[in-house]
Scaffold this motif. Structure first.
Motif, PDB file in Angstrom:
ATOM      1  N   GLN A 105      29.063  30.675  62.639  1.00 46.93           N
ATOM      2  CA  GLN A 105      27.782  30.953  62.154  1.00 46.93           C
ATOM      3  C   GLN A 105      26.613  30.021  62.994  1.00 46.93           C
ATOM      4  N   ILE A 106      27.111  28.786  62.992  1.00 51.30           N
ATOM      5  CA  ILE A 106      26.429  27.847  63.615  1.00 51.30           C
ATOM      6  C   ILE A 106      26.471  28.219  65.223  1.00 51.30           C
ATOM      7  N   TYR A 155      23.466  29.582  67.726  1.00 52.80           N
ATOM      8  CA  TYR A 155      23.003  28.624  68.858  1.00 52.80           C
ATOM      9  C   TYR A 155      22.887  29.640  70.203  1.00 52.80           C
ATOM     10  N   ALA A 156      24.204  30.226  70.187  1.00 51.03           N
ATOM     11  CA  ALA A 156      24.286  30.791  71.448  1.00 51.03           C
ATOM     12  C   ALA A 156      23.778  32.397  71.709  1.00 51.03           C
ATOM     13  N   ARG A 157      23.551  32.989  70.448  1.00 50.84           N
ATOM     14  CA  ARG A 157      22.750  34.344  70.545  1.00 50.84           C
ATOM     15  C   ARG A 157      21.674  34.581  69.651  1.00 50.84           C
ATOM     16  N   THR A 193      28.945  30.658  75.449  1.00 48.26           N
ATOM     17  CA  THR A 193      28.263  29.841  76.306  1.00 48.26           C
ATOM     18  C   THR A 193      26.673  29.987  76.275  1.00 48.26           C
ATOM     19  N   ARG A 194      26.029  28.788  76.608  1.00 51.20           N
ATOM     20  CA  ARG A 194      24.607  28.838  76.653  1.00 51.20           C
ATOM     21  C   ARG A 194      24.043  27.642  77.709  1.00 51.20           C
ATOM     22  N   ALA A 229      22.801  27.600  59.211  1.00 54.04           N
ATOM     23  CA  ALA A 229      22.823  28.556  60.233  1.00 54.04           C
ATOM     24  C   ALA A 229      21.959  29.878  59.753  1.00 54.04           C
ATOM     25  N   LEU A 230      21.805  29.982  58.417  1.00 52.68           N
ATOM     26  CA  LEU A 230      20.975  31.013  57.816  1.00 52.68           C
ATOM     27  C   LEU A 230      19.725  30.998  58.311  1.00 52.68           C
ATOM     28  N   ASN A 231      18.952  29.888  58.136  1.00 45.28           N
ATOM     29  CA  ASN A 231      17.627  30.098  58.690  1.00 45.28           C
ATOM     30  C   ASN A 231      17.435  29.014  59.974  1.00 45.28           C
ATOM     31  N   ALA A 232      18.548  28.839  60.559  1.00 43.27           N
ATOM     32  CA  ALA A 232      18.306  28.076  61.868  1.00 43.27           C
ATOM     33  C   ALA A 232      17.938  26.589  61.761  1.00 43.27           C
ATOM     34  N   THR A 233      17.678  25.819  60.492  1.00 43.53           N
ATOM     35  CA  THR A 233      17.192  24.607  60.476  1.00 43.53           C
ATOM     36  C   THR A 233      18.207  23.613  61.384  1.00 43.53           C
ATOM     37  N   ASN A 234      17.635  22.916  62.215  1.00 41.00           N
ATOM     38  CA  ASN A 234      18.313  21.797  62.988  1.00 41.00           C
ATOM     39  C   ASN A 234      19.640  22.091  63.731  1.00 41.00           C
ATOM     40  N   VAL A 235      19.837  23.511  63.875  1.00 44.22           N
ATOM     41  CA  VAL A 235      20.986  23.700  64.844  1.00 44.22           C
ATOM     42  C   VAL A 235      20.630  23.663  66.330  1.00 44.22           C
TER      43      VAL A 235
END
Length: 227
Positions: A31-32, A36-38, A55-56, A160-166
């Motif tokens: 999920q992380i 991050y990638a998508r 990849t990113r 990963a759910l709310n994108a905090t600090n990813v």
């Protein structure tokens, strides 16, 4: 610092950095990576089978950096892939679930395995995932922070759910790798690939970067905290 989004596939790539995600099953590694990638998150995500990677491309100091991020199943039966999985990795995320104490207690074992198989100068960040589930927390932030400081790791709690600090987590590792690579390039310390040292792809060819005794990867205390 790192900047940029999901990359133009036709753009010139200055560096390729391989990162690995490790930790117990169901701590949220996939999920992380998806976030991050998508920039995606799925509540019904299934366990990873074997190994997959995303990849990113991002920009650090006006250079184009492609992050090649590998994700593997946390189950014991897939650990036969270990040596190939770690080969060439210059960054690693050690992930645990803040709501499951056991996943944190297994981190030393994962760290030991990482250090046994990966380059000695690999950049490592400890990640406490699922910070959105604060009411179910089973691992105090201070416990993880103390462990990270003792082992010389970066540390962040993510969701990963709310994108905090990813973004911050990946940016921290990739920028540290970038700085090490460029410090050694400026010192003229290019070597041919194959000696098992911290390496990258630059301008279409592989190079090795070997930090000397005076340039060990520092324990960045300012990053070893919850943000």
């Amino acid at each position: 610092m790192a900047s940029g989004g999901y990359g133009d596939p036709s753009a010139k790539i200055d560096y390729v950095f391989k990162m690995v995600l490790i930790g117990d099953s169901a701590v949220g590694k996939s999920q992380i990576l998806a976030r991050y990638a998508r920039n995606e998150f799925s509540l019904d995500s299934k366990s990873t089978i074997g190994v997959e990677f995303q990849t990113r491309t991002l920009v650090i100091d006006h250079k184009s950096v492609k992050a090649q991020i590998w994700d593997t199943a946390g189950q014991e039966r897939y650990r036969a892939v270990t040596s190939a999985y770690y080969r060439g990795a210059v960054g690693a995320m050690l992930v645990y679930d803040i709501t499951r104490r056991q996943t944190f207690e297994h981190i030393p074992r994962w760290l030991e395995e990482l250090r046994a198989h990966a380059d000695e100068n690999i950049v490592i960040i400890l990640i406490g995932n699922k910070s959105d589930l604060e009411d179910q927390r089973d691992v105090p932030t201070e416990d993880a922070k103390e462990f990270a400081e003792k082992e010389g790791l970066f540390f962040l709690e993510t969701s990963a759910l709310n994108a905090t600090n990813v973004e911050s987590a990946f940016s921290t590792v990739l920028t540290e790798i970038f700085n090490i690579v460029n410090k050694k390039r400026l010192a003229g310390a290019e070597e041919e690939q194959g000696n098992g040292n911290l390496s990258s792809l630059a301008a279409g060819k592989e190079i090795n970067v070997v930090p000397g005794p005076a340039q060990e990867i520092p324990t960045n205390s300012s990053m070893c905290c919850k943000s």
